[in-house]
Design an enzyme around this catalytic site. Structure first.
Site, PDB file in Angstrom:
ATOM      1  N   SER A   1      13.058   2.773  21.679  1.00 17.84           N
ATOM      2  CA  SER A   1      13.122   4.202  21.357  1.00 17.84           C
ATOM      3  C   SER A   1      12.767   5.075  22.554  1.00 17.84           C
ATOM      4  O   SER A   1      12.064   4.648  23.479  1.00 17.84           O
ATOM      5  CB  SER A   1      12.148   4.523  20.225  1.00 17.84           C
ATOM      6  OG  SER A   1      12.348   3.672  19.141  1.00 17.84           O
TER       7      SER A   1
HETATM    8  N1  SAH Z   1      10.186  -0.690  17.960  1.00 18.17           N
HETATM    9  C1  SAH Z   1      11.223  -1.174  18.845  1.00 18.17           C
HETATM   10  C2  SAH Z   1      12.546  -0.490  18.578  1.00 18.17           C
HETATM   11  C3  SAH Z   1      13.432  -1.485  18.033  1.00 18.17           C
HETATM   12  S1  SAH Z   1      15.030  -1.044  17.477  1.00 18.17           S
HETATM   13  C4  SAH Z   1      10.842  -1.072  20.315  1.00 18.17           C
HETATM   14  O1  SAH Z   1       9.828  -0.456  20.616  1.00 18.17           O
HETATM   15  O2  SAH Z   1      11.539  -1.644  21.153  1.00 18.17           O
HETATM   16  C5  SAH Z   1      14.873  -1.621  15.811  1.00 18.17           C
HETATM   17  C6  SAH Z   1      14.523  -3.076  15.627  1.00 18.17           C
HETATM   18  O3  SAH Z   1      14.460  -3.319  14.225  1.00 18.17           O
HETATM   19  C7  SAH Z   1      15.575  -4.049  16.174  1.00 18.17           C
HETATM   20  O4  SAH Z   1      14.955  -4.959  17.039  1.00 18.17           O
HETATM   21  C8  SAH Z   1      16.099  -4.742  14.918  1.00 18.17           C
HETATM   22  O5  SAH Z   1      16.468  -6.104  15.133  1.00 18.17           O
HETATM   23  C9  SAH Z   1      14.916  -4.615  13.973  1.00 18.17           C
HETATM   24  N2  SAH Z   1      15.230  -4.744  12.553  1.00 18.17           N
HETATM   25  C10 SAH Z   1      16.279  -4.225  11.868  1.00 18.17           C
HETATM   26  N3  SAH Z   1      16.196  -4.555  10.562  1.00 18.17           N
HETATM   27  C11 SAH Z   1      15.050  -5.289  10.423  1.00 18.17           C
HETATM   28  C12 SAH Z   1      14.413  -5.933   9.303  1.00 18.17           C
HETATM   29  N4  SAH Z   1      14.922  -5.899   8.075  1.00 18.17           N
HETATM   30  N5  SAH Z   1      13.261  -6.598   9.542  1.00 18.17           N
HETATM   31  C13 SAH Z   1      12.720  -6.654  10.776  1.00 18.17           C
HETATM   32  N6  SAH Z   1      13.285  -6.087  11.862  1.00 18.17           N
HETATM   33  C14 SAH Z   1      14.429  -5.405  11.679  1.00 18.17           C
END
Ligand code: SAH
Length: 216
Positions: A60
């Site tokens: 993000s």
């Molecule tokens: N917080 C992260 C941003 C990640 S983008 C950072 O600081 O880099 C969103 C993330 O959510 C992705 O890695 C994706 O694989 C994960 N995601 C999506 N659906 C999910 C679920 N049901 N359970 C766990 N992770 C999930």
């Protein structure tokens, strides 16, 4: 420019975007974002933009990380659940602001990658878990705070259930190809108070742990 100057510039950008909470600003200053982005993007690690990571996901934008941290009203006695570990950057920032972070990710390589960085940085109050974050993490529930970093049309019922009394959850709500609303939910006497905060854009929340062969 050196990393220190890049960091100073980022903190100035955050202030300009209206982030004034000094604890949040110093947590952001304390976490080296360059450790969490792919090697090819290290020179852009301190730009105030979202950046691509593996599996078509994104880390993000720093302003959004800071807004979510501010909206969560964090404190050092709280236990927090993050959904969507991704690079681990957001969890690392949050770990400086609460007692304990549990973070769930559906891609195993991302869990392993983030764990390696947490241990490298000596962030020992974070536990990364492979799982479907839509189901929360009942062994450790209830959580004082929940930070969801992927969007869905509705907040998952199991996350609301696992929020402690008096707890706060922040989550982008909306469909995958539209601007979403960052929502804040507060649990008060078992009722949920909702509050829209900001317009944001996040990758979608996807059910179930990813197959080992799945690329996105
Ligand atoms: N917080 C992260 C941003 C990640 S983008 C950072 O600081 O880099 C969103 C993330 O959510 C992705 O890695 C994706 O694989 C994960 N995601 C999506 N659906 C999910 C679920 N049901 N359970 C766990 N992770 C999930």
């Amino acid at each position: 420019m050196t990393t220190v100057l890049h960091k100073v510039r980022l903190i100035m950008d955050l202030r300009r975007d209206g982030i004034t909470d000094t604890k949040v600003l110093s947590a952001m200053e304390g976490i080296p974002r360059e450790k969490f982005v792919p090697a090819a993007l290290k020179s852009r690690a301190y730009e105030n933009t979202a950046l691509p990571i593996s599996f078509n996901q994104t880390v993000s934008q720093p302003t959004v990380v800071a807004r979510m941290a501010t909206a969560l009203e964090l404190g050092d006695r709280l236990k927090l659940l993050e959904i969507g570990t991704g690079s681990g950057y957001n969890a690392a920032v949050l770990s400086r602001l609460v007692r304990r972070v549990y973070t769930i990710e559906r891609f195993r390589p991302m869990v392993l990658g983030a764990e390696a960085i947490f241990s490298d940085l000596g962030l020992h109050n974070i536990t990364a878990i492979l799982g479907d974050g839509m189901r929360g993490w009942s062994p450790q529930a209830p959580f004082d705070r929940i930070c969801v970093t992927a969007a869905a049309p509705e907040p998952p019922a199991q996350l609301i259930d696992q929020l402690a009394e008096g707890g706060i959850m922040v989550m982008p709500v909306g469909g995958p190809h539209q601007v979403q609303t960052l929502m804040r939910y507060r649990k008060r006497e078992s009722r949920i108070l909702e509050e829209p905060l900001d317009q944001v854009r996040f990758v979608p929340l996807i059910a179930d742990v990813a197959e080992e062969t799945q690329a996105s």
